[in-house]
Design an enzyme around this catalytic site. Structure first.
Site, mmCIF file in Angstrom:
data_model
loop_
_atom_site.group_PDB
_atom_site.id
_atom_site.type_symbol
_atom_site.label_atom_id
_atom_site.label_comp_id
_atom_site.label_asym_id
_atom_site.label_seq_id
_atom_site.Cartn_x
_atom_site.Cartn_y
_atom_site.Cartn_z
ATOM 1 N N GLY A 191 0.818 -1.215 0.000
ATOM 2 C CA GLY A 191 0.000 0.000 0.000
ATOM 3 C C GLY A 191 0.846 1.256 0.000
ATOM 4 O O GLY A 191 0.446 2.276 0.555
ATOM 5 N N SER A 209 4.846 -5.776 -2.476
ATOM 6 C CA SER A 209 4.967 -4.356 -2.839
ATOM 7 C C SER A 209 5.701 -3.570 -1.745
ATOM 8 O O SER A 209 6.816 -3.952 -1.375
ATOM 9 C CB SER A 209 3.578 -3.791 -3.143
ATOM 10 O OG SER A 209 3.675 -2.585 -3.858
#
Ligand SMILES: *[C@@H]1O[C@H](CO)[C@@H](O)[C@H](O)[C@H]1NC(C)=O
Ligand SMILES: *[C@@H]1O[C@H](CO)[C@@H](O)[C@H](O)[C@H]1NC(C)=O
Length: 567
Positions: free
Chosen positions: A164, A242
């Site tokens: 995120g 990520s």
């Protein structure tokens, strides 16, 4: 002018926490537990919190499977059945005051936001979501424990760090129900939260990397409690996707964290950005302080700020970051800092690589840049657009080399978004990941590199037609495959889930993703990363060709951003 600089926004493309996000699959089934006492109220729980009884309690616990009530050295944990062979425990692992380092919990406590054992933690504060979904007191985690485990059986723990862009996400985001992964790997799966954005990385007094230290607190917490659940304190493996993988890279670069975990799995880490350096961090920091109107030393002013005011300042800082210092890029300007105290190496090609020893597993998905390129450009692009779009983000010199190369052809291609997507994937993710693999291997560590060519569309990618095309595997499309939470999986998806969970099980116990019955996955060397194809129809070699990620191209002929900016 078309701004290819939009590309990095891919990383911010996480699904919102709001109610349109699919609930955890196991949670829907939780409804049926409503109103049923989770566990009969027994006095044993209280008794087992008294130190002189703890050994006896541990002996009792060791004989029976870990249930929904577990006696830990810091108190009794209450969990709930998660519907697929695991019990689920929500817990606050640390507490903190605003912009101060967190302290590992000394008592077992439900997360803020959970009223009982079936409750879930509220997220950490983040922009663009309903404020009722978050709390500053957010340092919580979910534990998923196979019901068959016995206390002190010494199984590994997989600690998942969500993505995120360091500004969004939570432990309860779609697909992160760890129960199936825990059962399939016979391990404890923990899914943690950490402070996001300015609250985690912009302490006005200049304290750095608070969010990274939250992850360290989480590991210290696990070391204390996992034996009571059947785990071993010395078998903690980090895994994340990520920016969650970026967090793990920061932990790999932090010598003081080294003894707390044995190995790491980094999925889709945008390594091109590198850690910030101190001068860049200071520039962002002073801009943030100006935005909040609180001086670095004015604690009273800082603690009187509303969360909303902090988030607004954070959003403005994020927008301004590339003009404050171009090295921040626009995708995740707020990120770990090589501060020389916690993090003292960039782990990249700009400095001598330190000796390493932990086994790591590095994966990418085939179309990391799919959501950004096809999200930003909704119509077909002509070949003439390639150069200007590329130059807008990479500058003229790098663009010239890229256009002169055979890797991103635009002739005879109907839609220039296709080579742009390949370029974005190579630039931000795949090639810097392969560079890290070569360095890791050359400096003493064992590293396995993989590439997902089968995925499962993550909810937020449903809005992007490209990601729904057969054969596309967009950023985040590996998450549900790994967790085994794909809704209605196809046979190919189910098969890949089974394979990945078997590989993770092997990696957690042996440091290698190889196991009986699976194709052989060769470790990377300094000259060949042997990128293993995950899913799809096996190519004869089972490996992905280097293409532009040959070390003579990306990393030397065309520099990564961290090389260009010297961060
Ligand atoms: C747990 O708390 C929720 C509210 O947060 C409530 O709806 C539910 O009934 C409670 N469950 C039990 C088992 O007490
Ligand atoms: C940090 O990065 C900035 C931005 O690229 C660069 O100008 C500066 O020289 C770097 N500072 C240090 C101390 O390395």
């Amino acid at each position: 002018m078309v701004a290819f600089a939009l590309l990095p926004f891919l990383l911010a493309a996480v699904s919102p926490l709001s109610s349109d996000a699919a609930p955890l699959s196991g949670l829907t089934s939780m409804a049926k537990f409503k109103g049923v006492p989770v566990f009969p109220p027994v006095n044993l729980g209280l008794m087992c919190e008294i130190p002189m009884f703890q050994n006896a309690c541990a002996r009792v616990a060791a004989k029976t499977s870990v249930g929904k009530q577990v006696y830990t050295p810091i108190g009794t944990a209450q969990g709930v059945a998660d519907g697929s062979g695991a019990n689920r425990f929500a817990v606050k692992y640390a507490t903190h005051t605003r912009w101060a380092a967190s302290t590992v919990a000394t008592k077992w406590a439900l997360p803020t936001g959970a009223k009982n054992a079936s409750g879930l933690p509220l997220a950490c504060p983040q922009p663009s979501v309903d404020p009722s979904t978050y709390t500053e007191d957010c340092l919580s985690m979910m534990l998923y424990v196979p019901t068959s485990l016995k206390a002190n059986s010494g199984v590994p723990t997989l600690l998942w760090i969500h993505g995120g862009s360091f500004i969004a996400g939570s432990a309860t985001a779609p697909g992160l129900d760890g129960s199936k992964l825990a059962v399939a790997t016979n391990s404890i799966v923990a899914v943690m939260q950490y402070r996001l954005g300015a609250l985690g990385f912009m302490a006005p007094d200049g304290t750095t990397n608070l969010a990274v230290k939250d992850s360290i607190a989480a590991m210290n917490f696990l070391a204390k409690v996992v034996p009571s659940f059947g785990g071993s304190s010395s078998k903690i493996t980090l895994a994340g996707q990520s920016s969650g993988a970026g967090m793990i890279r920061a932990l790999l670069a932090a010598p003081s964290a080294s003894s707390l975990f044995q190995s790491a799995i980094l999925q889709s880490d945008p390594i091109d950005y590198g850690f910030l350096n101190v001068s860049t961090q200071n520039a962002l920091q002073s801009s943030f302080n100006t935005l909040t109107g609180c001086a670095a030393s004015d604690k009273a002013c800082q603690s009187s700020l509303s969360v909303d005011a902090i988030l607004s300042a954070q959003v403005t800082l994020g927008d301004n970051a590339p003009s404050i210092d171009a090295s921040t890029g626009s995708a995740e300007p707020i990120r770990p800092v090589r501060d020389g105290s916690l993090i003292n190496t960039p782990l990249d090609l700009t400095a001598p690589f330190p000796p390493v020893s932990k086994p790591i597993l590095l994966t990418n998905v085939k179309n990391e840049a799919g959501p950004t390129i096809f999200g930003a450009f909704t119509g077909i692009l002509a070949p003439s657009v390639f150069g200007p779009v590329c130059a807008a983000s990479l500058g003229d010199a790098r663009t010239e080399t890229i256009q002169a190369s055979p890797f991103y052809p635009t002739s005879n291609i109907a839609d220039t978004r296709v080579p742009l997507e390949t370029l974005g994937t190579d630039w931000i993710w795949r090639c810097p990941t392969w560079s890290l693999a070569r360095s890791w291997s050359g400096n003493g560590g064992r590293v396995f590199v993989g590439m997902f060519v089968t995925g499962a569309t993550y909810p937020v990618n449903n809005a992007i037609a490209f990601c729904l095309q057969p054969g596309s595997v967009c950023h985040q499309d590996d998450i549900e495959i790994v967790f085994g939470t794909v809704p209605n999986p196809t046979p190919a998806q189910a098969q890949l889930t089974t394979e990945m969970q078997a590989r993770y099980k092997a990696f957690l116990t042996t440091g290698s993703p190889n196991a009986a019955g699976l194709s052989s996955w060769t470790a990377a060397t300094t000259t060949d990363v042997h990128a293993h194809q995950l899913g799809g129809t096996p190519s004869p070699s089972g490996e992905i060709p280097a293409g532009a990620c040959d070390p003579s191209f990306w990393g030397s002929a065309v520099q990564y951003d961290y090389q260009v900016f010297g961060i």
